[in-house]
Design an enzyme around this catalytic site. Structure first.
Site, mmCIF file in Angstrom:
data_model
loop_
_atom_site.group_PDB
_atom_site.id
_atom_site.type_symbol
_atom_site.label_atom_id
_atom_site.label_comp_id
_atom_site.label_asym_id
_atom_site.label_seq_id
_atom_site.Cartn_x
_atom_site.Cartn_y
_atom_site.Cartn_z
ATOM 1 N N SER A 188 0.856 -1.187 0.000
ATOM 2 C CA SER A 188 0.000 0.000 0.000
ATOM 3 C C SER A 188 0.892 1.237 0.000
ATOM 4 O O SER A 188 2.086 1.140 0.333
ATOM 5 C CB SER A 188 -0.832 -0.027 1.294
ATOM 6 O OG SER A 188 -1.443 1.213 1.532
ATOM 7 N N TYR B 21 -1.577 -1.088 10.361
ATOM 8 C CA TYR B 21 -1.643 -1.311 8.910
ATOM 9 C C TYR B 21 -0.296 -0.973 8.281
ATOM 10 O O TYR B 21 0.285 -1.783 7.554
ATOM 11 C CB TYR B 21 -2.765 -0.451 8.318
ATOM 12 C CG TYR B 21 -3.037 -0.715 6.855
ATOM 13 C CD1 TYR B 21 -3.553 -1.933 6.427
ATOM 14 C CD2 TYR B 21 -2.790 0.265 5.901
ATOM 15 C CE1 TYR B 21 -3.816 -2.169 5.077
ATOM 16 C CE2 TYR B 21 -3.053 0.037 4.553
ATOM 17 C CZ TYR B 21 -3.566 -1.182 4.155
ATOM 18 O OH TYR B 21 -3.826 -1.415 2.816
HETATM 19 P P1 NDP Z 1 -11.354 -6.095 0.422
HETATM 20 O O1 NDP Z 1 -11.768 -5.911 1.824
HETATM 21 O O2 NDP Z 1 -12.324 -5.817 -0.656
HETATM 22 O O3 NDP Z 1 -10.730 -7.541 0.228
HETATM 23 C C1 NDP Z 1 -9.922 -8.105 1.197
HETATM 24 C C2 NDP Z 1 -9.763 -9.582 0.893
HETATM 25 O O4 NDP Z 1 -8.914 -10.161 1.906
HETATM 26 C C3 NDP Z 1 -11.070 -10.333 0.913
HETATM 27 O O5 NDP Z 1 -11.108 -11.244 -0.161
HETATM 28 C C4 NDP Z 1 -11.035 -11.083 2.233
HETATM 29 O O6 NDP Z 1 -11.733 -12.312 2.093
HETATM 30 C C5 NDP Z 1 -9.553 -11.328 2.391
HETATM 31 N N1 NDP Z 1 -9.173 -11.619 3.778
HETATM 32 C C6 NDP Z 1 -9.326 -10.837 4.872
HETATM 33 N N2 NDP Z 1 -8.930 -11.516 5.963
HETATM 34 C C7 NDP Z 1 -8.517 -12.730 5.545
HETATM 35 C C8 NDP Z 1 -8.007 -13.889 6.197
HETATM 36 N N3 NDP Z 1 -7.827 -13.925 7.531
HETATM 37 N N4 NDP Z 1 -7.699 -14.964 5.452
HETATM 38 C C9 NDP Z 1 -7.886 -14.957 4.108
HETATM 39 N N5 NDP Z 1 -8.362 -13.898 3.435
HETATM 40 C C10 NDP Z 1 -8.677 -12.788 4.149
HETATM 41 O O7 NDP Z 1 -10.094 -5.127 0.277
HETATM 42 P P2 NDP Z 1 -9.105 -4.792 -0.940
HETATM 43 O O8 NDP Z 1 -9.432 -5.567 -2.128
HETATM 44 O O9 NDP Z 1 -9.035 -3.334 -1.025
HETATM 45 O O10 NDP Z 1 -7.732 -5.291 -0.291
HETATM 46 C C11 NDP Z 1 -6.842 -6.172 -0.940
HETATM 47 C C12 NDP Z 1 -5.431 -5.769 -0.575
HETATM 48 O O11 NDP Z 1 -5.151 -4.475 -1.122
HETATM 49 C C13 NDP Z 1 -5.188 -5.680 0.926
HETATM 50 O O12 NDP Z 1 -3.951 -6.243 1.239
HETATM 51 C C14 NDP Z 1 -5.153 -4.172 1.169
HETATM 52 O O13 NDP Z 1 -4.361 -3.835 2.266
HETATM 53 C C15 NDP Z 1 -4.540 -3.698 -0.128
HETATM 54 N N6 NDP Z 1 -4.771 -2.281 -0.407
HETATM 55 C C16 NDP Z 1 -6.043 -1.812 -0.523
HETATM 56 C C17 NDP Z 1 -6.243 -0.459 -0.735
HETATM 57 C C18 NDP Z 1 -7.603 0.112 -0.838
HETATM 58 O O14 NDP Z 1 -7.778 1.344 -0.680
HETATM 59 N N7 NDP Z 1 -8.632 -0.678 -1.111
HETATM 60 C C19 NDP Z 1 -5.117 0.486 -0.852
HETATM 61 C C20 NDP Z 1 -3.836 -0.140 -0.746
HETATM 62 C C21 NDP Z 1 -3.670 -1.474 -0.520
HETATM 63 P P3 NDP Z 1 -12.583 -13.072 3.219
HETATM 64 O O15 NDP Z 1 -13.212 -12.038 4.075
HETATM 65 O O16 NDP Z 1 -13.519 -13.905 2.412
HETATM 66 O O17 NDP Z 1 -11.582 -13.908 3.946
#
Ligand code: NDP
Length: 272
Positions: A142, A155
């Site tokens: 990020s 984070y």
């Molecule tokens: P979402 O919340 O839309 O997606 C997050 C994903 O992570 C989901 O598929 C969720 O699936 C999964 N997840 C969460 N906890 C677990 C766990 N314990 N085990 C397995 N899977 C898990 O967020 P984003 O798509 O935005 O995030 C994806 C990545 O991008 C993250 O690493 C985030 O930090 C990064 N990011 C996002 C930004 C943003 O503004 N959106 C900016 C910069 C980086 P489930 O709940 O089904 O397990």
């Protein structure tokens, strides 16, 4: 770039939502065999079926990345289904919103468990296959992994830890042909702010920012694919990322003030 992922086996954690889901759809449409991991099994099943119905190849495995044995099962699923792994994208992640004064320490532990340890576990089990394919190990970090983001101690710390880990793996594998990339999206419309943990560890349930004005998950997926094709070390995306990377080198104290200003202007900011 179009053919970069054709016939490649790509494992994606956090594939049930947001950036992970967008990568799964895009990369499958580019001819990749995608292997989906996340906790929401039903969502993975639906996504895998959708990809297959459109002529793509997909497998999935219910995975809680905080559990090493789940991560091993995800990697085993990929190897059993497709015979190896070309790309692992450690994307599963959660965020938080609280200042350090107020936050329960369990929140920081949880952030490290998902964002950092989830990356470590999946990388550990995938590494022999990635070495064999001279493939790509990708961490979705990020802009908060480039400079500390106020209100997000756990984070930023987890994303910096990912970078330190991935950089070291890159250097250890310098002579083995492994590509390691840290990708740093800025604010991207997704579920991440809704599921972010607040001071007491409960989920925020709403977003303090205008999701409609952010990058889309599909744009991020495209830029990450380009980064993999070019075997980049660092994948910056939009102006926030490039500016942060550049200004940090020459004027880090100025950047502190900018980050403070921008984040303190969020509605209900935990600091003013
Ligand atoms: P979402 O919340 O839309 O997606 C997050 C994903 O992570 C989901 O598929 C969720 O699936 C999964 N997840 C969460 N906890 C677990 C766990 N314990 N085990 C397995 N899977 C898990 O967020 P984003 O798509 O935005 O995030 C994806 C990545 O991008 C993250 O690493 C985030 O930090 C990064 N990011 C996002 C930004 C943003 O503004 N959106 C900016 C910069 C980086 P489930 O709940 O089904 O397990």
């Amino acid at each position: 770039m179009k053919n970069a992922l054709k016939n490649k086996t790509v494992v994606i954690t956090g594939a049930s939502s947001g950036i992970g889901e967008a990568m799964a759809k895009l990369y499958a449409s580019m001819g990749a065999r995608v292997v989906l991991g996340a906790r929401s099994e039903e969502k993975l099943k639906t996504l895998a079926e959708q990809i297959k119905s459109e002529g793509g190849e997909a497998a999935y495995c219910a995975t809680d990345v905080t559990k090493a044995e789940d991560c091993k099962r995800l990697i085993d699923t990929a190897v059993e289904a497709f015979g190896g792994i070309d790309v692992l994208i450690c994307n599963a992640g959660i965020s938080m919103r609280a200042i350090f004064d107020d936050v329960d320490l369990s929140v920081l532990h949880r952030l490290m468990d998902v964002n950092f340890w989830g990356t470590v576990y999946c990388s550990k089990y995938a590494l022999p296959y990635l070495q064999a394919s001279k493939g790509s190990l990708v961490g979705i970090s990020s802009v908060a992994g480039l400079h500390g983001l106020p209100g997000r101690t756990g984070y930023s710390a987890s994303k910096y830890a990912m970078t330190g880990f991935l950089e070291t793996v890159r250097i250890e594998n310098l002579k083995k042909g492994l590509h390691v990339m840290v990708a740093c999206p800025g604010f991207t419309a997704s579920n991440v702010r809704f599921s972010a943990l607040v001071a007491d560890g409960s989920q925020q349930g709403s977003t303090p920012r205008e999701e409609g004005k952010m990058m889309t998950a599909e744009e991020v997926a495209r830029i990450v694919a380009r980064g993999i094709a070019k075997r980049k070390r660092l994948c910056l995306m939009e102006i926030e990322g490039r500016a942060t990377h550049f200004v940090k080198k020459f004027a880090p104290a100025f950047l502190d003030k900018m980050f403070y200003l921008v984040m303190s202007r969020e509605p209900d900011s935990p600091f003013k």
